[in-house]
Design a protein around this motif. Structure first.
Motif, PDB file in Angstrom:
ATOM      1  N   GLY A 245       0.895  -1.243  -0.077  1.00  0.00           N
ATOM      2  CA  GLY A 245      -0.264   0.129   0.532  1.00  0.00           C
ATOM      3  C   GLY A 245       0.983   1.590   0.268  1.00  0.00           C
ATOM      4  N   PHE A 246       1.690   1.250  -0.691  1.00  0.00           N
ATOM      5  CA  PHE A 246       3.115   2.619  -0.318  1.00  0.00           C
ATOM      6  C   PHE A 246       2.458   3.638  -0.772  1.00  0.00           C
ATOM      7  N   PRO A 248      -0.385   4.238  -2.944  1.00  0.00           N
ATOM      8  CA  PRO A 248      -1.142   5.401  -2.447  1.00  0.00           C
ATOM      9  C   PRO A 248      -1.481   6.604  -1.590  1.00  0.00           C
ATOM     10  N   LEU A 249      -0.543   5.895   0.119  1.00  0.00           N
ATOM     11  CA  LEU A 249      -0.257   6.564   0.714  1.00  0.00           C
ATOM     12  C   LEU A 249       0.423   7.734   0.484  1.00  0.00           C
ATOM     13  N   VAL A 251       0.475   8.771  -1.925  1.00  0.00           N
ATOM     14  CA  VAL A 251      -0.214  10.322  -3.072  1.00  0.00           C
ATOM     15  C   VAL A 251      -1.363  11.213  -2.104  1.00  0.00           C
ATOM     16  N   VAL A 252      -2.139  10.310  -1.438  1.00  0.00           N
ATOM     17  CA  VAL A 252      -2.476  11.378  -0.481  1.00  0.00           C
ATOM     18  C   VAL A 252      -1.529  12.450   0.790  1.00  0.00           C
ATOM     19  N   MET A 253      -0.769  11.454   0.783  1.00  0.00           N
ATOM     20  CA  MET A 253       0.008  12.287   1.854  1.00  0.00           C
ATOM     21  C   MET A 253       0.659  13.909   0.970  1.00  0.00           C
TER      22      MET A 253
ATOM     23  N   ALA B 197      -8.046   9.671  -4.398  1.00  0.00           N
ATOM     24  CA  ALA B 197      -7.265  10.134  -3.436  1.00  0.00           C
ATOM     25  C   ALA B 197      -7.184  11.901  -2.905  1.00  0.00           C
ATOM     26  N   ALA B 201      -7.919  13.125   1.123  1.00  0.00           N
ATOM     27  CA  ALA B 201      -6.133  13.583   1.728  1.00  0.00           C
ATOM     28  C   ALA B 201      -7.152  15.542   2.077  1.00  0.00           C
ATOM     29  N   PHE B 216      -5.279   8.000  11.203  1.00  0.00           N
ATOM     30  CA  PHE B 216      -5.361   7.677   9.651  1.00  0.00           C
ATOM     31  C   PHE B 216      -4.706   6.905   9.282  1.00  0.00           C
ATOM     32  N   TYR B 220      -5.331   3.378   8.058  1.00  0.00           N
ATOM     33  CA  TYR B 220      -4.529   2.571   6.916  1.00  0.00           C
ATOM     34  C   TYR B 220      -4.162   0.997   6.418  1.00  0.00           C
ATOM     35  N   PHE B 221      -3.475   1.620   7.777  1.00  0.00           N
ATOM     36  CA  PHE B 221      -2.253  -0.478   7.463  1.00  0.00           C
ATOM     37  C   PHE B 221      -3.138  -0.811   8.174  1.00  0.00           C
ATOM     38  N   VAL B 224      -4.834  -2.246   5.421  1.00  0.00           N
ATOM     39  CA  VAL B 224      -4.073  -2.669   4.524  1.00  0.00           C
ATOM     40  C   VAL B 224      -3.883  -4.459   4.229  1.00  0.00           C
TER      41      VAL B 224
END
Lengths: 295, 276
Positions: A245-246, A248-249, A251-253, B197, B201, B216, B220-221, B224
């Protein structure tokens, strides 16, 4: 003498009941943004909501016309927290004023007090209400129903709509009654300690649901494949081994820090991300095609 | 089978629906109808007799509009308008949901300019409201506050939506279908999948304090890692509510403890919080 007394009885303001407040709330709820204008925003909506109450309070036509005009000054707030509370408070203040007018006492609830109460509350309550209702509660309902929609089920649309409308009707009713009961003191209750705790809890829940949504629905992945001396290297598989999931994260961050730095430039973020993703997709696609050709 | 074609009746029904939302004619309920594309997607699904495809596409559009609401009444893009055009395109062109998202964004931007125009019309109607208020004319006020702005909204949005659906949707679907597969389609899919996203965001930024981003990341994790378990959203919502409750509780206890330590001589100070 008898004639004067009779006239005084005819002009006596009626008392305002719980039911009147409910009707005012429902009228404001209906009118909410219908007459939204550049110069007065939602003033006319609140005034239309209060109309039956003002008619009960001011039996003399000139007094009524004054009351109508009093509530046409600029007004903008959020539907339930702001609009509910303020319509209740206004009903309370106007009923005090109407009895002062009728008894020909000096008016303690003057135009300034009425307007300043509105102006002081509308911003604070709009901030709280927008963040909780539209920004959090609405999206918690949507987040719950989204998987149903993704399976093609109609309930995915019906559930958040019905749940949110019922929520708003209920919350607004509560705040309108509260506002009427508390009159001038309502502000302290709404921004009080207990409310702050509820707001904090809801914002944590909202963030938590956003994390779940981000992990489930943002689809950014790489289609790159290399063939080095007979061995396949699939970029996405390597990324998943390091940290699932790196992308997508990332992009969001990235977007989050963009908003934090540059303010809420949503349109620019949408257009910018579209261009970045478009360019990236093109390069990756062409690279994959090229690698296919040479291998 | 009617390919690449929107009937007059279909265009009319959807245009009326959108005009009702954008004129706010359905009352306070139009708030969520305007901010979220979900119900509009369902209506389009009913009108085109393909609810499953419409709902799947709408869910993808919803993701980019997560977090979009209008503090102060301004919206960057109108989800209902975007959905009313993009979903028919997806249904007609048998497109992937993510590709439809790329159609929705520009249409929604156009719609937001029309919404501004509505404020302008209402500002002119306001002059009438002022006149009736000065006369104490209650019936006149209902006319100028409810009836006239509602009519203005319908007159503004109905023709636009009808034209966009009747002429625009089949045209866009045609173009996209003729390029099916290949580079263009890949680009539309990547963009559509990534744009979700933006909404997420935005929501994080608006609802949370900076230090709370940790919640968050936790979610998220968790999601996943737990993906193969197929945990439902309701379960996650309950889990999130429990975590939020624990945090607020712990924070409050800590604050109370501090307050007790500092104000040992004034023992009525902590009372105000818990008596209602």
């Amino acid at each position: 003498m008898a004639k004067i007394i009779q006239e005084s009885i005819d002009l006596k303001p009626e008392s305002i009941s719980k039911k009147d407040i409910t009707i005012a709330w429902l009228r404001w709820y209906y009118a909410n943004e219908i007459p939204h204008s550049f110069d007065r925003y939602l003033a006319a909506s609140l005034m239309w909501g209060l109309m039956p109450i003002l008619k009960k309070l001011y039996k003399k036509k000139s007094d009524l016309a004054e009351a109508y005009q009093r509530h046409l000054l600029f007004f903008n707030t959020q539907l339930t927290w702001g609009g509910g509370t303020i319509s209740g408070i206004m009903a309370s203040l106007e009923s005090i004023r109407a009895s002062e007018v009728h008894q020909e006492k000096s008016i303690s609830i003057d135009d300034d007090l009425i307007y300043n109460t509105k102006a002081g509350l509308m911003g604070a309550l709009a901030g709280i209400g927008d963040a909780i209702d539209s920004g959090t509660v609405q999206y918690i309902f949507i987040a719950i129903a989204l998987p149903w929609a993704q399976q093609g089920l109609a309930i995915g649309a019906l559930f958040p709509f019905i749940a949110f409308v019922l929520y708003q009707l209920f919350v607004g009713y509560y705040f309108a009654q509260l506002g009427f009961r508390l009159g001038r003191n309502a502000a302290t209750e709404v921004v009080g300690n207990k409310m702050q705790m509820i707001i904090e809890g809801l914002s944590i829940l909202g963030l938590f649901m956003m994390g779940i949504l981000a992990a489930s629905y943002i689809k950014v992945s790489s289609i790159l494949k290399f063939n080095l001396s007979g061995k396949d290297f699939i970029v996405q598989e390597i990324l998943d081994k390091i940290l699932p999931g790196f992308l997508p994260l990332l992009v969001v961050m990235g977007l989050y820090y963009y908003f934090a730095k540059k303010g809420l430039k949503v349109t620019r973020a949408l257009v910018g991300l579209t261009i970045i993703l478009g360019v990236w997709a093109t390069i990756e696609y062409l690279l994959v095609e090229y690698l296919k050709v040479i291998s | 089978m009617q390919d690449m074609h929107v009937t007059v009746l279909q265009a009319t029904i959807i245009a009326i629906w959108v005009a009702l939302i954008m004129s706010r004619g359905l009352g306070g309920a139009t708030l969520t109808l305007r901010f979220s594309p979900m119900m509009t997607g369902l209506i389009v699904g009913v009108v085109f007799n393909d609810i499953p495809h419409a709902m799947i596409t709408t869910a993808a559009i919803q993701l980019i509009y997560m977090g979009v609401f209008s503090p102060g009444g301004q919206m960057p893009s109108e989800p209902a308008i975007a959905t009313a055009v993009a979903v028919p395109v997806a249904v007609l062109g048998k497109m992937d949901p993510t590709a439809a998202v790329a159609v929705a964004v520009p249409v929604g931007l156009l719609g937001s300019y029309l919404y501004q125009l509505r404020f302008f019309l209402n500002t002119m109607i306001m002059k009438l409201t002022e006149k009736y208020a000065a006369e104490g004319n209650s019936h006149g006020l209902t006319l100028s506050i409810i009836v006239l702005p509602f009519i203005a909204g319908i007159v503004l949005f109905f023709p636009f939506m009808f034209a966009a659906l009747y002429f625009g949707a089949p045209f866009i679907a045609d173009i996209i279908k003729s390029n099916a597969g290949g580079l263009a389609f890949h680009i539309l899919n990547v963009i559509g999948g990534g744009l979700a996203a933006v909404g997420i965001a935005l929501t994080i930024y608006v609802i949370g304090k900076k230090s709370y981003i940790i919640f968050f990341l936790l979610a998220y994790f968790t999601a996943v890692v737990a993906k193969p378990l197929n945990i439902t959203m309701v379960t996650y919502a309950i889990l999130g509510a429990i975590i939020a409750f624990i945090f607020v509780l712990a924070k409050n206890e800590a604050a109370n403890a501090v307050a007790k330590n500092t104000n040992t001589n004034s023992n009525n100070s902590g009372q105000a919080d818990d008596d209602y």
